[in-house]
Design a protein around this motif. Structure first.
Motif, PDB file in Angstrom:
ATOM      1  N   ASP A 258      53.608  -6.707  57.229  1.00 52.25           N
ATOM      2  CA  ASP A 258      53.164  -6.121  57.856  1.00 52.25           C
ATOM      3  C   ASP A 258      51.244  -6.358  58.476  1.00 52.25           C
ATOM      4  O   ASP A 258      51.149  -6.000  59.981  1.00 52.25           O
ATOM      5  CB  ASP A 258      51.491  -5.479  56.997  1.00 52.25           C
ATOM      6  CG  ASP A 258      52.586  -4.599  55.515  1.00 52.25           C
ATOM      7  OD1 ASP A 258      52.953  -3.926  55.878  1.00 52.25           O
ATOM      8  OD2 ASP A 258      51.679  -3.983  54.856  1.00 52.25           O
ATOM      9  N   ILE A 259      51.604  -7.664  57.815  1.00 47.31           N
ATOM     10  CA  ILE A 259      50.739  -8.748  59.102  1.00 47.31           C
ATOM     11  C   ILE A 259      51.137  -9.966  58.888  1.00 47.31           C
ATOM     12  O   ILE A 259      51.211 -10.476  57.999  1.00 47.31           O
ATOM     13  CB  ILE A 259      49.188  -9.002  58.715  1.00 47.31           C
ATOM     14  CG1 ILE A 259      48.343  -7.580  59.472  1.00 47.31           C
ATOM     15  CG2 ILE A 259      48.279 -10.204  59.823  1.00 47.31           C
ATOM     16  CD1 ILE A 259      47.187  -7.342  59.259  1.00 47.31           C
ATOM     17  N   ALA A 260      51.487 -10.362  60.195  1.00 43.68           N
ATOM     18  CA  ALA A 260      51.562 -12.379  59.792  1.00 43.68           C
ATOM     19  C   ALA A 260      50.531 -12.879  60.648  1.00 43.68           C
ATOM     20  O   ALA A 260      49.998 -12.472  61.707  1.00 43.68           O
ATOM     21  CB  ALA A 260      53.564 -12.396  61.495  1.00 43.68           C
ATOM     22  N   VAL A 261      50.237 -14.406  60.079  1.00 40.36           N
ATOM     23  CA  VAL A 261      49.733 -15.827  59.658  1.00 40.36           C
ATOM     24  C   VAL A 261      50.001 -16.254  60.416  1.00 40.36           C
ATOM     25  O   VAL A 261      50.814 -17.283  59.627  1.00 40.36           O
ATOM     26  CB  VAL A 261      48.956 -15.267  58.991  1.00 40.36           C
ATOM     27  CG1 VAL A 261      47.027 -15.794  58.848  1.00 40.36           C
ATOM     28  CG2 VAL A 261      47.898 -14.027  58.857  1.00 40.36           C
ATOM     29  N   ILE A 262      49.505 -16.735  61.556  1.00 35.27           N
ATOM     30  CA  ILE A 262      49.970 -18.346  61.508  1.00 35.27           C
ATOM     31  C   ILE A 262      48.399 -19.489  61.792  1.00 35.27           C
ATOM     32  O   ILE A 262      47.776 -18.820  62.712  1.00 35.27           O
ATOM     33  CB  ILE A 262      50.827 -18.815  62.990  1.00 35.27           C
ATOM     34  CG1 ILE A 262      51.143 -20.446  63.184  1.00 35.27           C
ATOM     35  CG2 ILE A 262      49.750 -18.101  63.632  1.00 35.27           C
ATOM     36  CD1 ILE A 262      52.010 -20.320  64.205  1.00 35.27           C
ATOM     37  N   GLY A 263      48.610 -20.524  60.914  1.00 37.10           N
ATOM     38  CA  GLY A 263      47.355 -21.797  61.010  1.00 37.10           C
ATOM     39  C   GLY A 263      47.508 -22.615  62.460  1.00 37.10           C
ATOM     40  O   GLY A 263      47.897 -22.368  63.177  1.00 37.10           O
ATOM     41  N   HIS A 264      47.200 -23.361  61.534  1.00 37.97           N
ATOM     42  CA  HIS A 264      47.226 -24.534  62.695  1.00 37.97           C
ATOM     43  C   HIS A 264      46.522 -26.070  62.194  1.00 37.97           C
ATOM     44  O   HIS A 264      45.691 -25.726  61.540  1.00 37.97           O
ATOM     45  CB  HIS A 264      45.711 -24.443  64.218  1.00 37.97           C
ATOM     46  CG  HIS A 264      45.880 -25.459  64.854  1.00 37.97           C
ATOM     47  ND1 HIS A 264      45.431 -26.386  65.078  1.00 37.97           N
ATOM     48  CD2 HIS A 264      46.087 -25.145  66.363  1.00 37.97           C
ATOM     49  CE1 HIS A 264      45.979 -27.276  66.436  1.00 37.97           C
ATOM     50  NE2 HIS A 264      46.152 -25.981  67.198  1.00 37.97           N
ATOM     51  N   ASP A 265      47.641 -27.253  62.733  1.00 41.83           N
ATOM     52  CA  ASP A 265      47.141 -28.792  62.281  1.00 41.83           C
ATOM     53  C   ASP A 265      47.867 -28.817  60.810  1.00 41.83           C
ATOM     54  O   ASP A 265      47.991 -30.069  60.831  1.00 41.83           O
ATOM     55  CB  ASP A 265      45.382 -28.836  60.979  1.00 41.83           C
ATOM     56  CG  ASP A 265      44.320 -28.442  61.992  1.00 41.83           C
ATOM     57  OD1 ASP A 265      44.566 -28.091  63.401  1.00 41.83           O
ATOM     58  OD2 ASP A 265      42.825 -27.924  62.354  1.00 41.83           O
ATOM     59  N   ASP A 266      48.804 -28.113  59.922  1.00 39.78           N
ATOM     60  CA  ASP A 266      49.878 -28.735  59.464  1.00 39.78           C
ATOM     61  C   ASP A 266      48.978 -29.440  58.282  1.00 39.78           C
ATOM     62  O   ASP A 266      49.028 -30.353  58.036  1.00 39.78           O
ATOM     63  CB  ASP A 266      50.828 -29.503  60.024  1.00 39.78           C
ATOM     64  CG  ASP A 266      51.547 -29.660  59.218  1.00 39.78           C
ATOM     65  OD1 ASP A 266      52.174 -28.870  58.558  1.00 39.78           O
ATOM     66  OD2 ASP A 266      53.058 -30.340  59.507  1.00 39.78           O
ATOM     67  N   ALA A 267      47.790 -29.015  57.642  1.00 38.25           N
ATOM     68  CA  ALA A 267      46.932 -29.581  56.584  1.00 38.25           C
ATOM     69  C   ALA A 267      47.815 -29.701  55.231  1.00 38.25           C
ATOM     70  O   ALA A 267      48.575 -28.238  55.273  1.00 38.25           O
ATOM     71  CB  ALA A 267      45.964 -28.847  56.090  1.00 38.25           C
ATOM     72  N   PRO A 268      47.602 -30.140  54.479  1.00 39.37           N
ATOM     73  CA  PRO A 268      48.875 -30.015  53.407  1.00 39.37           C
ATOM     74  C   PRO A 268      48.051 -28.801  52.605  1.00 39.37           C
ATOM     75  O   PRO A 268      49.525 -27.881  52.177  1.00 39.37           O
ATOM     76  CB  PRO A 268      47.890 -30.909  52.229  1.00 39.37           C
ATOM     77  CG  PRO A 268      47.939 -31.875  53.351  1.00 39.37           C
ATOM     78  CD  PRO A 268      46.914 -31.356  54.468  1.00 39.37           C
ATOM     79  N   ILE A 269      47.143 -28.033  52.355  1.00 40.01           N
ATOM     80  CA  ILE A 269      47.458 -26.597  51.991  1.00 40.01           C
ATOM     81  C   ILE A 269      48.364 -25.819  52.532  1.00 40.01           C
ATOM     82  O   ILE A 269      48.669 -24.712  51.787  1.00 40.01           O
ATOM     83  CB  ILE A 269      45.755 -25.892  51.961  1.00 40.01           C
ATOM     84  CG1 ILE A 269      45.709 -24.927  51.077  1.00 40.01           C
ATOM     85  CG2 ILE A 269      45.603 -25.747  53.344  1.00 40.01           C
ATOM     86  CD1 ILE A 269      44.423 -23.896  51.476  1.00 40.01           C
ATOM     87  N   SER A 270      48.995 -25.870  53.278  1.00 38.79           N
ATOM     88  CA  SER A 270      50.148 -24.510  54.844  1.00 38.79           C
ATOM     89  C   SER A 270      51.180 -24.464  53.895  1.00 38.79           C
ATOM     90  O   SER A 270      51.443 -24.151  54.200  1.00 38.79           O
ATOM     91  CB  SER A 270      49.812 -25.405  55.963  1.00 38.79           C
ATOM     92  OG  SER A 270      50.510 -26.276  55.851  1.00 38.79           O
ATOM     93  N   SER A 271      51.568 -26.157  53.305  1.00 42.89           N
ATOM     94  CA  SER A 271      52.780 -25.899  52.358  1.00 42.89           C
ATOM     95  C   SER A 271      52.723 -25.514  51.340  1.00 42.89           C
ATOM     96  O   SER A 271      53.951 -25.295  50.358  1.00 42.89           O
ATOM     97  CB  SER A 271      54.076 -27.185  52.730  1.00 42.89           C
ATOM     98  OG  SER A 271      52.862 -28.371  52.248  1.00 42.89           O
ATOM     99  N   VAL A 272      51.892 -25.845  49.944  1.00 42.91           N
ATOM    100  CA  VAL A 272      51.669 -25.226  49.191  1.00 42.91           C
ATOM    101  C   VAL A 272      51.285 -24.497  48.941  1.00 42.91           C
ATOM    102  O   VAL A 272      50.984 -23.661  47.495  1.00 42.91           O
ATOM    103  CB  VAL A 272      50.573 -26.427  48.268  1.00 42.91           C
ATOM    104  CG1 VAL A 272      51.049 -28.492  48.201  1.00 42.91           C
ATOM    105  CG2 VAL A 272      49.502 -26.735  48.860  1.00 42.91           C
TER     106      VAL A 272
END
Length: 322
Positions: A258-272
């Protein structure tokens, strides 16, 4: 313990001790005498007088980095750590400070007398003059230097562009921007939003609503965006992206269907995080090394190094946009 104590212990002149301890070139002191001086220095626990060394050399070998009043997030920590390591290898110490509005502490450029003062952002003319008047030899960047994004050592201007273009490639053309609600980041968040909106306009997307989100309002905002037909959300950073995705799932909104979301910085939280977050990876190590090179060139009175124009940001595509 002083050089005079070592001289008495070994039975040589203070000048000889000084030549040995400072590795003065052009001297004819025998290896045996040098060994005796160094052994006595170790045995007596001699430590060089740093203030005297600085007075003699004209350098304290300190680089002062003036940080903006931002939260010290993952990306900033990484490139400051890398800069610190690179400067340490060159024999310099990196010290950071953050001026606060209304603060009464004496600025560290007055107390430490650093060789170089660097700012993450350009200094205003008044502050620049104040730092130079304190006796600092080099202050960068100068107020008159270019402020174009390509000339800024810590420019992340390509990040929002990549975020928007990735969502457009995924056929998401109703976009929104989720900013941090931390007031200290308002100016930076506004700058990133403007870059994202400008990129969207290049793709024929004229309206990109935006809002600062936190735990108290994020569900209402995300739900409202979905009802308005938003299909892609650009987040200020990975923490905000995680907040948005969590709110969407709690509202029964499927990510990324329904909604795609993209972040910024590639912090550890992004992969876990589940689902894992697509994000923009910033070359923090490269930025840190470039910062160190700038500082070392300024300390030596040399021209600044030219930053390589290789990409400093890259996409990390994961489940939140897949």
């Amino acid at each position: 313990m002083t050089a005079a104590d070592i001289a008495r212990e070994v039975g040589v002149s203070r000048a000889t001790v000084g030549f040995v301890l400072n590795s003065t070139p052009g001297q004819t002191i025998s290896e045996a005498t040098q060994e005796k001086v160094l052994a006595a220095a170790r045995r007596l626990g001699y430590r060089p007088h740093l203030a005297a060394q600085a007075l003699a050399s004209g350098r304290n070998r300190i680089i002062l980095l003036v940080l903006p009043d931002w939260p010290i997030d993952y990306s900033m920590r990484r490139h400051v750590d890398e800069a610190s390591a690179a400067l340490d290898q060159a024999g310099y110490s990196l010290v950071t400070m953050t001026p606060h509005p209304g603060g009464n502490a004496r600025p560290l450029w007055e107390t430490l007398q650093p060789d170089v003062v660097m700012g993450m952002l350009p200094f205003g003319e008044e502050l620049f003059d104040e730092i130079r008047a304190s006796g600092v030899g080099a202050v960068i960047p100068q107020p008159t230097e270019s402020t174009e994004d390509d000339e800024q050592p810590f420019s992340f201007s390509q990040g929002p562009r990549l975020q928007v273009e990735h969502l457009v490639e995924r056929q998401r053309r109703r976009l929104a921007y989720a900013a941090s609600a931390d007031p200290r980041l308002a100016e930076l968040a506004a700058s990133r939003y403007e870059l994202a909106a400008a990129t969207a306009r290049q793709h024929g997307i004229e309206d990109v609503p935006h809002a600062a989100v936190d735990a108290a309002n994020v569900r209402e905002i995300v739900s409202g965006w979905r009802q308005a037909g938003v299909t892609g959300i650009v987040a200020y950073n990975d923490d905000v992206a995680a907040l948005v995705v969590g709110a969407a799932l709690r509202e029964g909104i499927a990510v990324p269907r329904d909604i795609a979301v993209i972040g910024h910085d590639d912090a550890p939280i992004s992969s876990v995080f589940v689902p894992s977050l697509s994000t923009v990876h910033v070359d923090d190590e490269g930025l840190g090394r470039y910062f160190a090179d700038l500082a070392l060139a300024a300390a030596a009175g040399e021209d600044p190094p030219r930053r390589q124009h290789s990409p400093q940001v890259t996409l990390r595509v994961r489940e939140s946009t897949a």
